[in-house]
Scaffold this active site. Structure first.
Site, PDB file in Angstrom:
ATOM      1  N   ASP A  11      -9.947 -12.573   0.603  1.00 18.37           N
ATOM      2  CA  ASP A  11     -10.513 -12.661   1.946  1.00 18.37           C
ATOM      3  C   ASP A  11     -10.956 -11.259   2.364  1.00 18.37           C
ATOM      4  OD1 ASP A  11     -11.310 -13.482   4.415  1.00 18.37           O
ATOM      5  OD2 ASP A  11      -9.290 -13.756   5.230  1.00 18.37           O
ATOM      6  N   SER A  55      -7.474   0.348  -7.208  1.00 22.36           N
ATOM      7  CA  SER A  55      -8.547  -0.483  -7.758  1.00 22.36           C
ATOM      8  C   SER A  55      -9.312   0.300  -8.813  1.00 22.36           C
ATOM      9  CB  SER A  55      -9.520  -0.916  -6.659  1.00 22.36           C
ATOM     10  OG  SER A  55      -8.987  -2.011  -5.977  1.00 22.36           O
ATOM     11  N   LYS A 102      -0.509   0.421  -2.324  1.00 23.35           N
ATOM     12  CA  LYS A 102      -0.656  -0.511  -3.457  1.00 23.35           C
ATOM     13  C   LYS A 102      -0.943   0.268  -4.731  1.00 23.35           C
ATOM     14  CE  LYS A 102      -3.103  -4.642  -4.984  1.00 23.35           C
ATOM     15  NZ  LYS A 102      -3.965  -5.759  -4.592  1.00 23.35           N
ATOM     16  N   MET A 142     -15.849  -5.737  -8.778  1.00 26.81           N
ATOM     17  CA  MET A 142     -16.558  -5.914  -7.503  1.00 26.81           C
ATOM     18  C   MET A 142     -16.898  -4.607  -6.804  1.00 26.81           C
ATOM     19  SD  MET A 142     -15.079  -9.303  -5.810  1.00 26.81           S
ATOM     20  CE  MET A 142     -15.429 -10.864  -6.591  1.00 26.81           C
ATOM     21  N   ASN A 199      -1.965  -3.797  -8.746  1.00 25.76           N
ATOM     22  CA  ASN A 199      -3.388  -4.137  -8.789  1.00 25.76           C
ATOM     23  C   ASN A 199      -3.756  -4.618 -10.200  1.00 25.76           C
ATOM     24  OD1 ASN A 199      -6.215  -4.129  -8.044  1.00 25.76           O
ATOM     25  ND2 ASN A 199      -5.656  -2.646  -6.476  1.00 25.76           N
ATOM     26  N   THR A 200      -5.035  -4.711 -10.509  1.00 27.12           N
ATOM     27  CA  THR A 200      -5.483  -5.183 -11.831  1.00 27.12           C
ATOM     28  C   THR A 200      -5.354  -4.056 -12.870  1.00 27.12           C
ATOM     29  OG1 THR A 200      -7.735  -4.536 -11.237  1.00 27.12           O
ATOM     30  CG2 THR A 200      -7.126  -6.827 -10.876  1.00 27.12           C
ATOM     31  N   PHE A 231     -15.307  -3.258  -3.952  1.00 22.41           N
ATOM     32  CA  PHE A 231     -15.143  -3.348  -2.483  1.00 22.41           C
ATOM     33  C   PHE A 231     -16.391  -3.758  -1.707  1.00 22.41           C
ATOM     34  CE2 PHE A 231     -11.947   0.464  -2.768  1.00 22.41           C
ATOM     35  CZ  PHE A 231     -11.059  -0.333  -3.454  1.00 22.41           C
ATOM     36  N   ASN A 240     -12.843  -8.607 -13.054  1.00 24.42           N
ATOM     37  CA  ASN A 240     -13.748  -8.333 -11.934  1.00 24.42           C
ATOM     38  C   ASN A 240     -14.090  -6.859 -11.842  1.00 24.42           C
ATOM     39  OD1 ASN A 240     -12.999  -7.023  -9.097  1.00 24.42           O
ATOM     40  ND2 ASN A 240     -11.079  -7.717 -10.026  1.00 24.42           N
ATOM     41  N   ASN A 273      -5.006   1.117  -0.501  1.00 28.63           N
ATOM     42  CA  ASN A 273      -5.348   0.757  -1.874  1.00 28.63           C
ATOM     43  C   ASN A 273      -5.777   2.006  -2.638  1.00 28.63           C
ATOM     44  OD1 ASN A 273      -6.295  -0.263  -4.238  1.00 28.63           O
ATOM     45  ND2 ASN A 273      -7.954  -1.457  -3.341  1.00 28.63           N
ATOM     46  N   ASN A 291     -12.341  -0.251  -9.819  1.00 30.56           N
ATOM     47  CA  ASN A 291     -13.791  -0.430  -9.751  1.00 30.56           C
ATOM     48  C   ASN A 291     -14.526   0.522  -8.821  1.00 30.56           C
ATOM     49  OD1 ASN A 291     -13.724  -2.610 -11.609  1.00 30.56           O
ATOM     50  ND2 ASN A 291     -12.841  -3.860  -9.976  1.00 30.56           N
ATOM     51  N   THR A 292     -13.794   1.477  -8.260  1.00 23.29           N
ATOM     52  CA  THR A 292     -14.423   2.548  -7.483  1.00 23.29           C
ATOM     53  C   THR A 292     -14.094   3.843  -8.220  1.00 23.29           C
ATOM     54  OG1 THR A 292     -14.221   1.349  -5.399  1.00 23.29           O
ATOM     55  CG2 THR A 292     -14.445   3.741  -5.242  1.00 23.29           C
TER      56      THR A 292
HETATM   57  C1  LIG Z   1     -11.941 -10.948  -7.829  1.00 24.55           C
HETATM   58  C2  LIG Z   1     -10.849 -10.016  -7.420  1.00 24.55           C
HETATM   59  C3  LIG Z   1     -11.059  -9.099  -6.395  1.00 24.55           C
HETATM   60  C4  LIG Z   1     -10.044  -8.231  -6.011  1.00 24.55           C
HETATM   61  N1  LIG Z   1     -10.270  -7.347  -4.984  1.00 24.55           N
HETATM   62  C5  LIG Z   1      -9.276  -6.530  -4.590  1.00 24.55           C
HETATM   63  C6  LIG Z   1      -9.468  -5.658  -3.499  1.00 24.55           C
HETATM   64  O1  LIG Z   1     -10.516  -5.631  -2.856  1.00 24.55           O
HETATM   65  N2  LIG Z   1      -8.443  -4.837  -3.155  1.00 24.55           N
HETATM   66  C7  LIG Z   1      -7.236  -4.836  -3.810  1.00 24.55           C
HETATM   67  O2  LIG Z   1      -6.333  -4.086  -3.441  1.00 24.55           O
HETATM   68  N3  LIG Z   1      -7.027  -5.689  -4.833  1.00 24.55           N
HETATM   69  C8  LIG Z   1      -8.008  -6.517  -5.240  1.00 24.55           C
HETATM   70  N4  LIG Z   1      -7.787  -7.379  -6.278  1.00 24.55           N
HETATM   71  C9  LIG Z   1      -6.486  -7.352  -6.990  1.00 24.55           C
HETATM   72  C10 LIG Z   1      -5.536  -8.410  -6.468  1.00 24.55           C
HETATM   73  O3  LIG Z   1      -5.215  -8.179  -5.116  1.00 24.55           O
HETATM   74  C11 LIG Z   1      -4.237  -8.426  -7.303  1.00 24.55           C
HETATM   75  O4  LIG Z   1      -3.578  -7.186  -7.140  1.00 24.55           O
HETATM   76  C12 LIG Z   1      -4.497  -8.660  -8.779  1.00 24.55           C
HETATM   77  O5  LIG Z   1      -5.532  -9.590  -8.975  1.00 24.55           O
HETATM   78  C13 LIG Z   1      -3.250  -9.175  -9.497  1.00 24.55           C
HETATM   79  O6  LIG Z   1      -2.839 -10.406  -8.957  1.00 24.55           O
HETATM   80  P1  LIG Z   1      -3.178 -11.827  -9.658  1.00 24.55           P
HETATM   81  O7  LIG Z   1      -2.773 -11.722 -11.092  1.00 24.55           O
HETATM   82  O8  LIG Z   1      -2.368 -12.826  -8.896  1.00 24.55           O
HETATM   83  O9  LIG Z   1      -4.629 -12.036  -9.508  1.00 24.55           O
HETATM   84  C14 LIG Z   1      -8.787  -8.257  -6.681  1.00 24.55           C
HETATM   85  C15 LIG Z   1      -8.572  -9.195  -7.698  1.00 24.55           C
HETATM   86  C16 LIG Z   1      -9.575 -10.066  -8.075  1.00 24.55           C
HETATM   87  C17 LIG Z   1      -9.306 -11.060  -9.183  1.00 24.55           C
END
Ligand SMILES: Cc1cc2nc3c(=O)[nH]c(=O)nc-3n(C[C@H](O)[C@H](O)[C@H](O)COP(=O)(O)O)c2cc1C
Length: 380
Positions: free
Chosen positions: A71, A181, A221, A119, A250-251, A121, A117, A178, A183-184
């Site tokens: 969201d 991430s 995070k 993305m 995070n990822t 932000f 992903n 955060n 991706n930045t």
């Molecule tokens: C499509 C996508 C977009 C995400 N965007 C953000 C983000 O904007 N900020 C953030 O802190 N984490 C972001 N995350 C990471 C998730 O918040 C989470 O930390 C990560 O996906 C691990 O949880 P999961 O295995 O349940 O997906 C994103 C993950 C996905 C898959």
């Protein structure tokens, strides 16, 4: 079962972005009509103390929440709350609006029950998110995850985080920094203590400058790709600076966690990079949680995220020391009834254990190894 059938026939053919958009459009009326929303919520979250937890000054009817990224613009938290999540971490929001990274930004890797992903932000900016958080009327607990704009230099990052937190943090229930991430470019360097300390200081100062944001719980995070020593260092810093908690994780950028053939991943034809979420993250996320709990005990609220796919996973995270647990990918694969099934299975699990509430079980397995770690963890 029905969702699985739909997923394998229809939903898989639709792009992940489009599937999200459609789902939220369908859910919109629920969020707007309060009696309907509350009724649906009673169906999705059992109304008893078995799975209720207290943290950050709130009473969460279930420890299960939505991870950041789903969201992004704080538009759907009431719908998500109705589906059975007690809280939603909206964002990442940046001070100024920005577009996604160019090219493809999201792919499903079904063989791994994962998402990839990149993305970067995409969001309409902190001001727009602030307006929606301000206008909320429902029962969902809302945290705001903040970051810096892509073009902001690392040295100027504290000002960006402070601005985003001060704007979007008004009327938010908690704020998450955060610094993890992938991706930045350079963002993860902010997780190093030397950069994190002034960044947290700037945000704390900005939050305490206004009555509306003073006292808002602040969390950070972190990345699953940090070394164990760096995880310890962030935990120590969080305690020293009086943060409310840590969100982990995070990822990951590590490709060796995937079973999907590298050629298939390469065929996604996007520039290098991207973060992996979902099942391949499960073991590392649990390991980081255990490490944090060993370091900080119950002095910080630990929010565990990464590879949570079932009530059993939530149960394991709570027992390892998490007060709250989040999911993103597990929900995408599990479908709209997934949070309900997790909540009910979790309540049954607590009841069968003989405990009065899951709250009694937070951290009871801390210090014990076990779980599903082992072979998979070695791949990290
Ligand atoms: C499509 C996508 C977009 C995400 N965007 C953000 C983000 O904007 N900020 C953030 O802190 N984490 C972001 N995350 C990471 C998730 O918040 C989470 O930390 C990560 O996906 C691990 O949880 P999961 O295995 O349940 O997906 C994103 C993950 C996905 C898959």
């Amino acid at each position: 079962m029905i969702y699985r059938l739909l997923f394998s026939t229809l939903i898989r053919r639709v792009s992940p972005e489009r599937a999200h958009e459609l789902a939220f459009r369908l859910l919109r009326p629920i969020s707007l009509i309060s009696p309907l929303r509350r009724r649906v919520r009673r169906f999705t979250i059992p109304d008893d103390r078995l799975i209720r937890v207290h943290a950050l000054g709130f009473s969460f009817p279930t420890p299960l929440g939505v991870a950041a990224g789903l969201d992004k613009d704080a538009e759907h938290f009431e719908e998500l709350g109705a589906l059975g999540f007690s809280f939603v971490e909206v964002g990442t929001v940046t001070p100024l609006p920005q577009q996604p990274n160019p090219g493809p930004i999201l792919a499903r890797l079904p063989r791994d029950r994962a998402l990839l992903n990149r993305m970067g932000f995409p969001n309409r900016g902190a001001q727009a998110a602030a307006m929606r958080v301000r206008a909320r009327f429902g029962e969902t607990i809302v945290g705001v995850n903040v970051g810096k704009n892509r073009d902001t230099a690392l040295d100027d990052a504290p000002a960006d985080y402070a601005r985003a937190a001060a704007l979007a943090g008004a009327r938010a229930d908690f704020v998450v920094l955060n610094v993890s991430s992938p991706n930045t470019p350079g963002l993860r360097d902010l997780g190093a203590v030397a950069r994190l300390r002034p960044l947290i200081g700037a945000v704390q100062e900005a939050l305490s400058a206004s009555e509306e944001t003073a006292g808002t719980p602040l969390l950070v995070k972190i990345s699953p790709d940090m070394s164990d020593e760096d995880v310890d260092a962030v935990a120590d810093l969080a305690l020293e600076l009086g943060l409310a908690g840590i969100v982990a994780t995070n990822t990951t950028i590590r490709r060796e966690v995937l079973r999907t053939p590298p050629a298939r991943v390469a065929s996604l034809a996007w520039p290098e990079g991207g973060g992996i979420s979902g099942a391949p993250l499960k073991d590392r996320s649990l390991t980081v949680l255990r490490r944090l709990r060993a370091r900080v005990g119950d002095r910080l609220v630990l929010i565990s995220v990464g590879g949570v796919e079932s009530a059993e996973d939530v149960w394991q995270r709570v027992r390892a020391g998490a007060t709250l647990v989040q999911a993103y990918t597990g929900f995408v694969y599990g479908g709209p009834l997934w949070p309900r099934s997790v909540n009910y299975a979790l309540a049954r699990r607590v009841w069968e254990s003989g405990a009065d509430s899951i709250e009694e079980l937070i951290g009871v397995d801390a210090g014990r190894a076990g779980g599903s770690e082992g072979a998979d963890a070695a791949r990290f």
